[in-house]
Design a protein around this motif. Sequence first.
Motif, PDB file in Angstrom:
ATOM      1  N   VAL A  85       0.827  -1.207   0.000  1.00  0.00           N
ATOM      2  CA  VAL A  85       0.000   0.000   0.000  1.00  0.00           C
ATOM      3  C   VAL A  85       0.864   1.262   0.000  1.00  0.00           C
ATOM      4  O   VAL A  85       0.624   2.187  -0.777  1.00  0.00           O
ATOM      5  CB  VAL A  85      -0.955   0.001   1.218  1.00  0.00           C
ATOM      6  CG1 VAL A  85      -1.693   1.323   1.334  1.00  0.00           C
ATOM      7  CG2 VAL A  85      -1.950  -1.148   1.101  1.00  0.00           C
ATOM      8  N   GLN A  86       1.871   1.275   0.835  1.00  0.00           N
ATOM      9  CA  GLN A  86       2.704   2.472   0.953  1.00  0.00           C
ATOM     10  C   GLN A  86       3.435   2.792  -0.346  1.00  0.00           C
ATOM     11  O   GLN A  86       3.539   3.946  -0.757  1.00  0.00           O
ATOM     12  CB  GLN A  86       3.712   2.272   2.073  1.00  0.00           C
ATOM     13  CG  GLN A  86       3.984   3.549   2.827  1.00  0.00           C
ATOM     14  CD  GLN A  86       4.932   3.308   3.983  1.00  0.00           C
ATOM     15  OE1 GLN A  86       5.298   2.169   4.285  1.00  0.00           O
ATOM     16  NE2 GLN A  86       5.341   4.388   4.633  1.00  0.00           N
ATOM     17  N   GLU A  87       3.933   1.743  -0.976  1.00  0.00           N
ATOM     18  CA  GLU A  87       4.645   1.929  -2.246  1.00  0.00           C
ATOM     19  C   GLU A  87       3.688   2.442  -3.327  1.00  0.00           C
ATOM     20  O   GLU A  87       4.029   3.341  -4.101  1.00  0.00           O
ATOM     21  CB  GLU A  87       5.283   0.597  -2.671  1.00  0.00           C
ATOM     22  CG  GLU A  87       6.176   0.713  -3.888  1.00  0.00           C
ATOM     23  CD  GLU A  87       6.896  -0.596  -4.210  1.00  0.00           C
ATOM     24  OE1 GLU A  87       6.968  -1.495  -3.342  1.00  0.00           O
ATOM     25  OE2 GLU A  87       7.386  -0.716  -5.349  1.00  0.00           O
ATOM     26  N   MET A  88       2.492   1.902  -3.342  1.00  0.00           N
ATOM     27  CA  MET A  88       1.508   2.346  -4.326  1.00  0.00           C
ATOM     28  C   MET A  88       1.121   3.811  -4.101  1.00  0.00           C
ATOM     29  O   MET A  88       1.036   4.599  -5.048  1.00  0.00           O
ATOM     30  CB  MET A  88       0.260   1.466  -4.282  1.00  0.00           C
ATOM     31  CG  MET A  88      -0.732   1.813  -5.377  1.00  0.00           C
ATOM     32  SD  MET A  88      -2.321   0.993  -5.163  1.00  0.00           S
ATOM     33  CE  MET A  88      -2.005  -0.520  -6.015  1.00  0.00           C
ATOM     34  N   TYR A 137      -6.123   3.627   3.336  1.00  0.00           N
ATOM     35  CA  TYR A 137      -5.156   4.410   2.545  1.00  0.00           C
ATOM     36  C   TYR A 137      -5.311   4.156   1.051  1.00  0.00           C
ATOM     37  O   TYR A 137      -4.840   4.923   0.219  1.00  0.00           O
ATOM     38  CB  TYR A 137      -3.722   4.072   2.964  1.00  0.00           C
ATOM     39  CG  TYR A 137      -3.469   4.275   4.439  1.00  0.00           C
ATOM     40  CD1 TYR A 137      -3.543   5.556   5.004  1.00  0.00           C
ATOM     41  CD2 TYR A 137      -3.188   3.196   5.272  1.00  0.00           C
ATOM     42  CE1 TYR A 137      -3.339   5.741   6.363  1.00  0.00           C
ATOM     43  CE2 TYR A 137      -2.977   3.376   6.629  1.00  0.00           C
ATOM     44  CZ  TYR A 137      -3.060   4.656   7.167  1.00  0.00           C
ATOM     45  OH  TYR A 137      -2.857   4.833   8.504  1.00  0.00           O
ATOM     46  N   LEU A 138      -5.940   3.041   0.742  1.00  0.00           N
ATOM     47  CA  LEU A 138      -5.997   2.548  -0.628  1.00  0.00           C
ATOM     48  C   LEU A 138      -7.274   2.970  -1.357  1.00  0.00           C
ATOM     49  O   LEU A 138      -7.253   3.319  -2.536  1.00  0.00           O
ATOM     50  CB  LEU A 138      -5.973   1.017  -0.512  1.00  0.00           C
ATOM     51  CG  LEU A 138      -5.634   0.184  -1.694  1.00  0.00           C
ATOM     52  CD1 LEU A 138      -4.199   0.458  -2.094  1.00  0.00           C
ATOM     53  CD2 LEU A 138      -5.796  -1.300  -1.320  1.00  0.00           C
ATOM     54  N   VAL A 139      -8.360   2.933  -0.604  1.00  0.00           N
ATOM     55  CA  VAL A 139      -9.689   3.111  -1.193  1.00  0.00           C
ATOM     56  C   VAL A 139      -9.859   4.396  -2.007  1.00  0.00           C
ATOM     57  O   VAL A 139     -10.519   4.377  -3.050  1.00  0.00           O
ATOM     58  CB  VAL A 139     -10.765   2.980  -0.078  1.00  0.00           C
ATOM     59  CG1 VAL A 139     -12.074   3.647  -0.461  1.00  0.00           C
ATOM     60  CG2 VAL A 139     -10.987   1.504   0.223  1.00  0.00           C
ATOM     61  N   GLN A 150     -14.882   1.503   4.343  1.00  0.00           N
ATOM     62  CA  GLN A 150     -14.054   2.638   3.906  1.00  0.00           C
ATOM     63  C   GLN A 150     -14.602   3.251   2.620  1.00  0.00           C
ATOM     64  O   GLN A 150     -14.525   4.463   2.416  1.00  0.00           O
ATOM     65  CB  GLN A 150     -12.597   2.206   3.723  1.00  0.00           C
ATOM     66  CG  GLN A 150     -11.912   1.753   5.001  1.00  0.00           C
ATOM     67  CD  GLN A 150     -11.881   2.847   6.076  1.00  0.00           C
ATOM     68  OE1 GLN A 150     -11.921   4.037   5.787  1.00  0.00           O
ATOM     69  NE2 GLN A 150     -11.849   2.426   7.333  1.00  0.00           N
ATOM     70  N   ALA A 151     -15.153   2.422   1.758  1.00  0.00           N
ATOM     71  CA  ALA A 151     -15.742   2.932   0.515  1.00  0.00           C
ATOM     72  C   ALA A 151     -16.925   3.857   0.844  1.00  0.00           C
ATOM     73  O   ALA A 151     -17.075   4.920   0.247  1.00  0.00           O
ATOM     74  CB  ALA A 151     -16.185   1.777  -0.372  1.00  0.00           C
TER      75      ALA A 151
END
Length: 218
Positions: free
Chosen positions: A48-51, A77-79, A100-101
């Motif tokens: 996730v952090q790298e993305m 963090y991703l959504v 989260q969505a």
Amino acid sequence: MSIATNIQDFQKTLPQHVKLVAVSKTKPNADLLQAFEAGQRIFGENKVQEMTAKWEELPKDIEWHMIGHLQSNKVKYLVPYVSLIHAVDRIKLFKEINKQAERFDKHVHVLLQVKIAEEESKFGMDPAEARKLLSEDTLSKYTNLTVKGLMGMASFTEDKEQIKREFTQLKKIYDEFSESHNFTTLSMGMSGDYELAIACGSTMVRVGSAIFGERNYE
Ligand SMILES: *Cc1c(COP(=O)(O)O)cnc(C)c1O
């Protein structure tokens, strides 16, 4: 061979109905940009952090796919910007993605990861579990996410017959539920086995080293 040439070769040789996810984990932004300039728009990452870091730096019309195992506490963090989450393998993760969505007023597309490898593998639902989940339609209560299809990884082996058996098993489950769930995506195949995966019915291949070269892990 350059990254651009590799991308162009894939564009030429992949069948029309098969999408290419360029798996760019561990690779620098400059490498992703080379692929982008050659026309590639879908990139796959497993952290996730790298993305997040790459998303900030790179063109905003990239489609980001999370292909790796995902911890529930990272979902938030991703959504906001992920296009497709490939490896959803437990109810807890469905719940968290949906939550989260809702929070971000988003609709998130996901794939259900099914364990097909005959070798011991850590992640993915057992085929029986996946069938149960899909036939009970428990998933329709998660209003802010849609399961667009299935994802699987074959065993790491030279035995082509075994890999074919594993892919065929996933395709069978996909076909059983494809109509009732309006599936669009069967994510299977990597650098070493994408041709076999396509022959077995894949509609999305996740290719890293065949595009970007070998990865160096620290
Ligand atoms: C790293 C990775 C890939 C790409 O692997 P290559 O062998 O480099 O093509 C595909 N899928 C998943 C889930 C991965 O983690």
